[in-house]
Design a protein around this motif. Structure first.
Motif, mmCIF file in Angstrom:
data_model
loop_
_atom_site.group_PDB
_atom_site.id
_atom_site.type_symbol
_atom_site.label_atom_id
_atom_site.label_comp_id
_atom_site.label_asym_id
_atom_site.label_seq_id
_atom_site.Cartn_x
_atom_site.Cartn_y
_atom_site.Cartn_z
ATOM 1 N N GLN A 44 84.557 -64.314 10.443
ATOM 2 C CA GLN A 44 84.144 -65.084 11.606
ATOM 3 C C GLN A 44 84.516 -66.555 11.439
ATOM 4 O OE1 GLN A 44 79.975 -64.400 12.288
ATOM 5 N NE2 GLN A 44 80.285 -62.306 13.035
ATOM 6 N N GLY A 45 84.305 -67.072 10.249
ATOM 7 C CA GLY A 45 84.689 -68.455 10.005
ATOM 8 C C GLY A 45 86.184 -68.664 10.141
ATOM 9 N N ALA A 46 86.980 -67.691 9.682
ATOM 10 C CA ALA A 46 88.433 -67.795 9.811
ATOM 11 C C ALA A 46 88.858 -67.774 11.268
ATOM 12 C CB ALA A 46 89.100 -66.655 9.039
ATOM 13 N N GLN A 47 88.190 -66.940 12.091
ATOM 14 C CA GLN A 47 88.505 -66.908 13.514
ATOM 15 C C GLN A 47 88.175 -68.248 14.176
ATOM 16 O OE1 GLN A 47 87.548 -62.983 15.620
ATOM 17 N NE2 GLN A 47 86.431 -62.745 13.689
ATOM 18 N N SER A 48 87.046 -68.823 13.819
ATOM 19 C CA SER A 48 86.672 -70.123 14.370
ATOM 20 C C SER A 48 87.693 -71.183 13.977
ATOM 21 C CB SER A 48 85.286 -70.532 13.873
ATOM 22 O OG SER A 48 84.292 -69.661 14.360
ATOM 23 N N ALA A 49 88.114 -71.160 12.713
ATOM 24 C CA ALA A 49 89.092 -72.129 12.243
ATOM 25 C C ALA A 49 90.405 -71.977 12.998
ATOM 26 C CB ALA A 49 89.322 -71.963 10.741
ATOM 27 N N ALA A 50 90.884 -70.744 13.146
ATOM 28 C CA ALA A 50 92.156 -70.510 13.825
ATOM 29 C C ALA A 50 92.106 -70.971 15.273
ATOM 30 C CB ALA A 50 92.533 -69.026 13.761
ATOM 31 N N ALA A 51 90.970 -70.735 15.957
ATOM 32 C CA ALA A 51 90.841 -71.159 17.356
ATOM 33 C C ALA A 51 90.869 -72.677 17.461
ATOM 34 C CB ALA A 51 89.549 -70.602 17.955
ATOM 35 N N ASN A 52 90.110 -73.350 16.611
ATOM 36 C CA ASN A 52 90.083 -74.811 16.655
ATOM 37 C C ASN A 52 91.412 -75.423 16.243
ATOM 38 O OD1 ASN A 52 87.213 -76.018 17.252
ATOM 39 N ND2 ASN A 52 86.839 -74.182 16.039
ATOM 40 N N TYR A 53 92.075 -74.843 15.268
ATOM 41 C CA TYR A 53 93.362 -75.361 14.831
ATOM 42 C C TYR A 53 94.431 -75.154 15.896
ATOM 43 C CZ TYR A 53 91.215 -75.585 10.167
ATOM 44 O OH TYR A 53 90.395 -75.873 9.101
ATOM 45 N N SER A 54 94.326 -74.056 16.662
ATOM 46 C CA SER A 54 95.267 -73.829 17.760
ATOM 47 C C SER A 54 95.163 -74.928 18.811
ATOM 48 C CB SER A 54 95.005 -72.463 18.409
ATOM 49 O OG SER A 54 95.247 -71.407 17.500
ATOM 50 N N VAL A 55 93.934 -75.353 19.085
ATOM 51 C CA VAL A 55 93.722 -76.446 20.034
ATOM 52 C C VAL A 55 94.386 -77.722 19.535
ATOM 53 C CG1 VAL A 55 91.980 -77.930 21.103
ATOM 54 C CG2 VAL A 55 91.585 -75.468 20.932
ATOM 55 N N LEU A 106 96.822 -78.134 17.269
ATOM 56 C CA LEU A 106 98.269 -78.036 17.147
ATOM 57 C C LEU A 106 98.971 -77.947 18.498
ATOM 58 C CD1 LEU A 106 98.395 -75.573 14.116
ATOM 59 C CD2 LEU A 106 99.042 -77.999 14.097
ATOM 60 N N GLY A 107 98.221 -77.666 19.557
ATOM 61 C CA GLY A 107 98.798 -77.605 20.895
ATOM 62 C C GLY A 107 98.463 -78.810 21.752
ATOM 63 N N SER A 108 97.971 -79.878 21.133
ATOM 64 C CA SER A 108 97.508 -81.037 21.892
ATOM 65 C C SER A 108 98.610 -82.057 22.115
ATOM 66 C CB SER A 108 96.354 -81.716 21.144
ATOM 67 O OG SER A 108 96.818 -82.283 19.919
ATOM 68 N N THR A 145 100.805 -89.309 33.437
ATOM 69 C CA THR A 145 99.884 -88.767 32.445
ATOM 70 C C THR A 145 100.521 -87.535 31.818
ATOM 71 O OG1 THR A 145 97.930 -89.527 33.677
ATOM 72 C CG2 THR A 145 97.591 -87.804 32.028
ATOM 73 N N PHE A 146 100.747 -87.573 30.500
ATOM 74 C CA PHE A 146 101.311 -86.409 29.822
ATOM 75 C C PHE A 146 100.188 -85.486 29.393
ATOM 76 C CE2 PHE A 146 102.837 -84.249 25.904
ATOM 77 C CZ PHE A 146 103.782 -83.449 26.529
ATOM 78 N N ILE A 147 100.338 -84.205 29.695
ATOM 79 C CA ILE A 147 99.284 -83.226 29.439
ATOM 80 C C ILE A 147 99.830 -82.105 28.569
ATOM 81 C CG2 ILE A 147 97.733 -81.529 30.481
ATOM 82 C CD1 ILE A 147 97.845 -83.375 33.025
ATOM 83 N N SER A 148 99.173 -81.859 27.464
ATOM 84 C CA SER A 148 99.453 -80.700 26.612
ATOM 85 C C SER A 148 98.123 -80.247 26.049
ATOM 86 C CB SER A 148 100.430 -81.062 25.486
ATOM 87 O OG SER A 148 100.683 -79.931 24.663
ATOM 88 N N ARG A 149 97.611 -79.137 26.546
ATOM 89 C CA ARG A 149 96.282 -78.674 26.142
ATOM 90 C C ARG A 149 96.283 -77.162 25.982
ATOM 91 N NH1 ARG A 149 90.626 -80.599 28.873
ATOM 92 N NH2 ARG A 149 91.449 -82.587 28.124
ATOM 93 N N THR A 150 95.739 -76.690 24.865
ATOM 94 C CA THR A 150 95.627 -75.260 24.562
ATOM 95 C C THR A 150 94.165 -74.850 24.599
ATOM 96 O OG1 THR A 150 97.635 -75.203 23.213
ATOM 97 C CG2 THR A 150 95.995 -73.509 22.783
ATOM 98 N N THR A 151 93.878 -73.721 25.247
ATOM 99 C CA THR A 151 92.513 -73.211 25.347
ATOM 100 C C THR A 151 92.460 -71.764 24.865
ATOM 101 O OG1 THR A 151 92.040 -74.616 27.269
ATOM 102 C CG2 THR A 151 90.578 -72.742 26.890
ATOM 103 N N PRO A 152 91.815 -71.480 23.743
ATOM 104 C CA PRO A 152 91.686 -70.104 23.264
ATOM 105 C C PRO A 152 90.838 -69.257 24.208
ATOM 106 C CG PRO A 152 91.325 -71.661 21.474
ATOM 107 C CD PRO A 152 91.314 -72.458 22.749
ATOM 108 N N ILE A 153 91.274 -68.010 24.397
ATOM 109 C CA ILE A 153 90.522 -67.046 25.209
ATOM 110 C C ILE A 153 89.745 -66.093 24.306
ATOM 111 C CG2 ILE A 153 90.718 -65.229 26.949
ATOM 112 C CD1 ILE A 153 91.389 -68.000 27.965
ATOM 113 N N GLY A 154 90.338 -65.748 23.165
ATOM 114 C CA GLY A 154 89.683 -64.851 22.219
ATOM 115 C C GLY A 154 90.482 -64.757 20.937
ATOM 116 N N THR A 155 89.865 -64.164 19.915
ATOM 117 C CA THR A 155 90.540 -64.016 18.627
ATOM 118 C C THR A 155 90.309 -62.619 18.074
ATOM 119 O OG1 THR A 155 88.648 -64.747 17.304
ATOM 120 C CG2 THR A 155 90.157 -66.457 18.083
ATOM 121 N N LYS A 156 91.171 -62.226 17.143
ATOM 122 C CA LYS A 156 90.934 -61.005 16.376
ATOM 123 C C LYS A 156 91.580 -61.146 15.007
ATOM 124 C CE LYS A 156 94.968 -58.253 17.798
ATOM 125 N NZ LYS A 156 95.401 -56.944 18.325
#
Length: 289
Positions: free
Chosen positions: A121-132, A134-136, A190-201
Motif C-alpha cells: 500500500q505504501g508503494a502504491q501511494s508513493a508511485a501515485a504521488n511520484y507520478s504527479v 514527474l508529470g508536473s 499559462t503553461f499547464i502540465s498536470r497528472t491525476t492518478p485514477i487508480g493503482t495496482k
C-alpha cells in the motif's frame, strides 16, 4: 521506448501503445482530500470536444509526449503489465478502496509526500504521488526538475534519469510547445502540465522492491489567446519500479503507455481563461491508500 520509429510518435495520430492501463483485485487507491476540502459533491471536469481539435493541436500533443518517452528509456518497469499477480481478472470488492485505518504518509520532501509505509500500500501511494510530480509543469524548469528527481528517484538511478531528461527537455522541445528557449512560459500565457492518478495496482512485489502501475489522466498545453497548443487531455498508464531505500520508497525505473481511455464526451470546451483559472485555483491531492 526510444525517440522516433520505435515509439511511433512520428505518425499523424500522435497516439500509440508505447506512449505516455486498473484491473480488478484489491490493490487500488482512494484519494485523500486536502484539509478543508469539501467532499460532499463531485463535479465533472470539462474536456475539449475532440471533434474541434485541429491538426496543429494533434501535432502539439505528439510533441508534448516526447518528454514522457524519455522516461521509458530508463528501462525495465514492466510497462506491458504482463507481470501480474494472478488475480487480475477478479472483481474488486468493497474493501478495495476502503480506508486502511493507518495514516500512510507522515512527512513531506519539499512539496512531495514522503514517509510511505513499508508495504504494498505504501508503494502504491508513493508511485501515485511520484507520478504527479514527474508529470508536473515544474519538470520543464531545470532547477525544479533536479529537485523533483532528488526527491523521488533512488540515488543509484538519479544520475541516469537526470542525463536522459536533460536531453529530452531541450530548446527544440520548448519551441514546439510554444515556450521560451529556457522552458519558461511566454507573457500572457499559462503553461499547464498536470497528472491525476485514477487508480493503482501492484504487479510484482517483494519485501524491498515493488512494481506498481498507475492509471492516470492528464492535462497539458498552453492556455492563452492565440495559443497553437491549447490544453488537451489524455489517458495513460505509468509503470514504476520502486525500491525501499533509507526508510522510504524510491523509483528506479519508469515507463508509460496509452490508455485505458474512456469514450470522449460532448462537453463544451472551456475557454483558455477558464482553464488557466481552474489550474491556478484548484490545488492537487496527496494520494494514499
Amino acid at each position: 521506448m526510444s525517440l522516433g520509429d520505435e515509439s511511433g510518435y512520428g505518425s499523424g495520430s500522435g497516439r500509440t501503445d508505447d506512449g505516455y492501463s486498473t484491473i480488478g483485485g484489491t490493490r487500488q487507491t482512494r484519494t485523500r482530500l486536502p484539509d478543508g476540502e469539501d467532499g460532499d459533491g463531485y463535479s465533472t471536469p470539462r474536456r475539449p470536444a475532440r471533434s474541434s481539435r485541429s491538426l496543429v493541436t494533434v501535432v502539439g500533443v505528439v510533441v508534448l509526449l516526447i518528454a514522457a518517452i524519455a522516461f521509458a528509456n530508463m528501462g525495465g518497469g514492466g510497462g506491458d503489465g504482463s507481470g501480474g499477480s494472478g488475480n487480475g481478472k477478479s472483481k474488486p470488492d468493497s474493501s478495495s478502496t476502503a480506508a486502511t485505518g493507518t495514516k500512510p504518509v507522515d512527512g513531506k520532501n519539499g512539496t512531495i509526500a514522503s514517509g510511505f509505509a513499508h508495504n504494498d500500500q505504501g508503494a502504491q501511494s508513493a508511485a501515485a504521488n511520484y507520478s504527479v510530480a514527474l508529470g508536473s509543469a515544474e519538470m520543464f524548469d531545470k532547477t525544479k526538475r533536479d529537485s523533483i528527481l532528488d526527491a523521488v528517484i533512488a540515488p543509484s538511478a538519479v544520475n541516469g534519469f537526470r542525463t536522459t531528461l536533460d536531453q529530452a527537455y531541450s530548446a527544440g522541445l520548448f519551441k514546439n510547445l510554444g515556450l521560451n528557449d529556457d522552458g519558461s512560459t511566454p507573457a500572457g500565457f499559462t503553461f499547464i502540465s498536470r497528472t491525476t492518478p485514477i487508480g493503482t495496482k501492484v504487479t510484482k512485489s517483494s519485501t524491498d522492491q515493488v512494481t506498481v502501475e498507475v492509471w492516470c489522466t492528464g492535462l497539458i498545453g498552453l492556455a492563452g489567446e492565440g495559443s497553437t497548443n491549447p490544453v488537451t487531455d489524455g489517458w495513460f498508464t505509468i509503470t514504476m519500479e520502486l525500491q525501499w531505500v533509507s526508510g522510504d520508497w524510491k523509483a528506479v525505473t519508469h515507463s508509460q503507455k496509452d490508455g485505458p481511455a474512456p469514450v470522449g464526451s460532448d462537453t463544451r470546451a472551456s475557454s483558455a481563461d477558464e482553464i488557466a483559472g481552474a489550474v491556478n485555483g484548484f490545488g492537487g491531492f496527496t494520494y494514499a491508500r
